[in-house]
Design an enzyme around this catalytic site. Structure first.
Site, mmCIF file in Angstrom:
data_model
loop_
_atom_site.group_PDB
_atom_site.id
_atom_site.type_symbol
_atom_site.label_atom_id
_atom_site.label_comp_id
_atom_site.label_asym_id
_atom_site.label_seq_id
_atom_site.Cartn_x
_atom_site.Cartn_y
_atom_site.Cartn_z
ATOM 1 N N THR A 83 1.370 -0.886 0.443
ATOM 2 C CA THR A 83 -0.066 -0.040 -0.227
ATOM 3 C C THR A 83 0.819 1.264 -0.074
ATOM 4 O O THR A 83 2.053 1.185 0.481
ATOM 5 C CB THR A 83 -1.078 -0.325 1.659
ATOM 6 O OG1 THR A 83 -0.494 0.116 2.379
ATOM 7 C CG2 THR A 83 -2.215 -0.742 0.785
ATOM 8 N N HIS A 92 13.889 -17.811 21.592
ATOM 9 C CA HIS A 92 14.546 -17.288 22.496
ATOM 10 C C HIS A 92 13.302 -16.105 23.389
ATOM 11 O O HIS A 92 13.165 -15.595 24.133
ATOM 12 C CB HIS A 92 15.562 -15.677 21.129
ATOM 13 C CG HIS A 92 14.606 -13.991 21.293
ATOM 14 N ND1 HIS A 92 13.381 -13.377 21.649
ATOM 15 C CD2 HIS A 92 16.037 -13.964 22.043
ATOM 16 C CE1 HIS A 92 13.881 -12.483 21.656
ATOM 17 N NE2 HIS A 92 15.061 -12.137 22.409
ATOM 18 N N ASN A 93 11.784 -15.975 22.636
ATOM 19 C CA ASN A 93 10.785 -15.583 22.888
ATOM 20 C C ASN A 93 9.840 -16.299 23.679
ATOM 21 O O ASN A 93 9.701 -15.890 24.907
ATOM 22 C CB ASN A 93 9.838 -15.190 21.432
ATOM 23 C CG ASN A 93 9.937 -14.140 20.385
ATOM 24 O OD1 ASN A 93 11.414 -13.983 20.673
ATOM 25 N ND2 ASN A 93 8.715 -13.302 19.802
ATOM 26 N N GLU A 108 11.783 -15.072 26.232
ATOM 27 C CA GLU A 108 11.281 -13.655 27.028
ATOM 28 C C GLU A 108 10.126 -14.182 28.325
ATOM 29 O O GLU A 108 9.846 -13.489 28.505
ATOM 30 C CB GLU A 108 11.349 -13.669 25.985
ATOM 31 C CG GLU A 108 10.344 -11.664 25.970
ATOM 32 C CD GLU A 108 10.584 -11.399 24.459
ATOM 33 O OE1 GLU A 108 8.842 -10.925 24.337
ATOM 34 O OE2 GLU A 108 11.364 -10.967 23.363
ATOM 35 N N SER A 155 15.296 -9.121 16.730
ATOM 36 C CA SER A 155 14.654 -9.178 18.304
ATOM 37 C C SER A 155 15.334 -7.640 18.814
ATOM 38 O O SER A 155 16.629 -7.069 18.676
ATOM 39 C CB SER A 155 15.382 -10.368 19.184
ATOM 40 O OG SER A 155 14.996 -9.887 20.537
ATOM 41 N N LYS A 214 15.042 -18.003 17.537
ATOM 42 C CA LYS A 214 14.267 -16.797 17.514
ATOM 43 C C LYS A 214 13.305 -17.370 18.618
ATOM 44 O O LYS A 214 12.701 -16.372 19.242
ATOM 45 C CB LYS A 214 13.721 -15.994 16.290
ATOM 46 C CG LYS A 214 13.177 -14.642 17.414
ATOM 47 C CD LYS A 214 13.983 -13.696 18.159
ATOM 48 C CE LYS A 214 12.896 -12.074 17.900
ATOM 49 N NZ LYS A 214 11.065 -12.099 17.694
#
Length: 467
Positions: free
Chosen positions: A34, A184-185, A188, A127, A181
């Site tokens: 867009t 990692h989350n 977290e 991250s 990742k």
């Protein structure tokens, strides 16, 4: 002059990544499905070498070969749509990089599809949020190493820098980058929940004010608990609500969202027999928080323990909760890195655990002081089974375990929910138990299902006619 890299997807993360690249000297082409987001980015430009394009073909043709396209769109079908629009204009040796939170299995599928067409594909974990994207995130690239080498000069340049080293390293083949990742989350999620539980104890059990707790977190952030999440927690607790003048934390509705990566971490661990109980409890805590209306009703129906009027020595118990939080965080990281190790062996990825710890030191959400110690543990013992048994952390947990025990026991007796602190203690005690009650479970399985069992005193597989 041809552009050195292209960025597709100009939301907050994508536009900040593009600005980061331009500030580091890259000629950046940008495109968005867009026009509005492209125009918004153009309005921010102050001499940066960013060129907007409004047609996908012109965007691709503006890139220097081998072309490098960095995609920052919502994970899922949107990624497939972007890839489908790019492929007709790409050539053998060009590279697509997915910097979103894609599931690693989707990344592996896309990798296979594009490799058959001669196009390189990197699944790149990013991250650091919007600030990290602009100033330097932690970057986790997975795919073919020779494809990574084509993009490495740019990726290492835009990554966070710690002690002169880029927080970016080659993770491994195919979906390894997005897998790292994802976990990692998961770490977290657990880390955030542990901090929330420490805050709850300080506020509800020690009756401290929000400002007093902010002071405590600021003090903790000067020592071995120093981390990004501890730092921002202190800042959050300082923030006042402009409407009421109250601490903003007191007017935020207690319902926590999640975008799926923590759930994926738990599912992958469960599917492959990897103990990730703290991460999973943090996920369930979010699910329970979403039942706000039910919890309000239950609050008036379900009884907790009778109030304990006994006052606690504040200084002593602040130290206990500090120790408890430290042990909980170590256990959460231990579970995450165990998931890395066991999955690396399962998928034959050869994940560089000591390097993963180092790239988490800057830019990323779980950056913490003790990541240096985690890296050193894997450097000293590359095949280390669990962080808890490395000499440094074994000694720390030995010294601090009583703090965790005291906090969990007092919290339970006071009716405070500690899903992750209690899961951390259970994980620690379960892991250090050489002979467990699993023998009874296996006997039960053999009794009702003839599932057999092994013996401690001789090799082989056995079945007993229990009746």
């Amino acid at each position: 002059m041809l552009n050195t890299i292209g960025v597709i997807g100009l939301g907050v993360m994508g536009s900040n990544i593009a600005l980061n690249m331009a500030r580091k000297g890259e000629q950046v082409a940008v495109y968005n499905y867009t026009r509005d987001l492209t125009d918004q980015l153009v309005e921010k430009l102050e001499g940066q070498t960013i060129t907007p394009y409004y047609e996908i073909q012109e965007f691709v043709q503006s890139l220097k070969t081998p072309r490098k396209v960095f995609v920052m769109v919502t994970a899922g079908k949107a990624i497939d749509s972007v890839i489908g629009s790019l492929v007709p204009y790409l050539e053998d040796g060009d590279v697509i990089m997915d910097g979103g939170n894609s599931h690693y299995e989707d990344t592996e599928r896309r990798y296979d599809e594009l490799k058959s067409k001669g196009i390189g594909y990197l699944g790149i974990g990013i991250s650091g949020g919007e600030v990290g994207a602009l100033t330097g995130p932690s970057i986790m690239p997975g795919g073919d190493h020779d494809v990574y080498e084509k993009a490495a000069p740019i990726l290492t340049k835009i990554a966070a820098q710690v002690d002169g080293d880029a927080c970016c390293t080659y993770i491994g083949p195919k979906g390894a980058g997005h897998f790292v990742k994802m976990v990692h989350n998961g770490i977290e999620y657990a880390d955030m929940q542990l901090i929330a539980e420490a805050y709850t104890f300080l506020r509800e059990r020690l009756q401290l004010s929000v400002n007093e707790i902010a002071d405590i977190f600021e003090t903790w952030n000067q020592g071995e608990l120093k981390s990004y999440l501890i730092e921002i927690t202190a800042e959050i607790l300082r923030k006042k609500d402009e409407e009421t003048g109250l601490p903003l934390i007191d007017v935020i509705l207690d319902k926590t969202g999640q975008k799926g990566t923590g759930k994926w971490t738990s599912i992958q661990a469960t599917d492959n027999g990897i103990p990730a109980s703290i991460i999973t409890e943090s996920l369930f805590a979010r699910y329970l928080s979403s039942l706000k209306e039910e919890r309000v009703v239950a609050d008036h129906i379900l009884a907790g323990p009778e109030s304990d009027e006994q006052s606690l020595d504040q200084d002593l118990w602040i130290e206990y909760i500090r120790q408890a939080l430290y042990v909980g965080k170590v256990c959460a990281y231990a579970q995450g890195f165990t998931q890395y190790k066991m999955s690396s062996e399962l998928y034959d990825w050869d994940l560089p655990l000591q390097d993963i710890a180092l790239i988490f030191r800057g830019g990323c959400i779980i950056r913490a002081e003790f990541l240096n110690s985690i890296s050193e543990a894997y450097q000293a013992q590359p095949n280390l089974a669990n962080l808890l048994i490395s000499p440094y952390f074994a000694e720390k947990v030995k010294d601090y375990q009583m703090g965790l025990r005291k906090v969990v026991c007092d919290g339970v007796n006071s009716g405070i929910s500690f899903p992750c602190l209690s899961a951390s203690l259970t994980y620690y005690d379960s892991y250090r138990t050489g002979i467990s009650n699993a023998s009874l479970l296996q006997a039960q399985r053999d009794y009702f299902g003839a599932h057999t069992y092994e013996r401690r005193d001789m090799p082989g597989v056995f079945h007993t006619n229990w009746q």
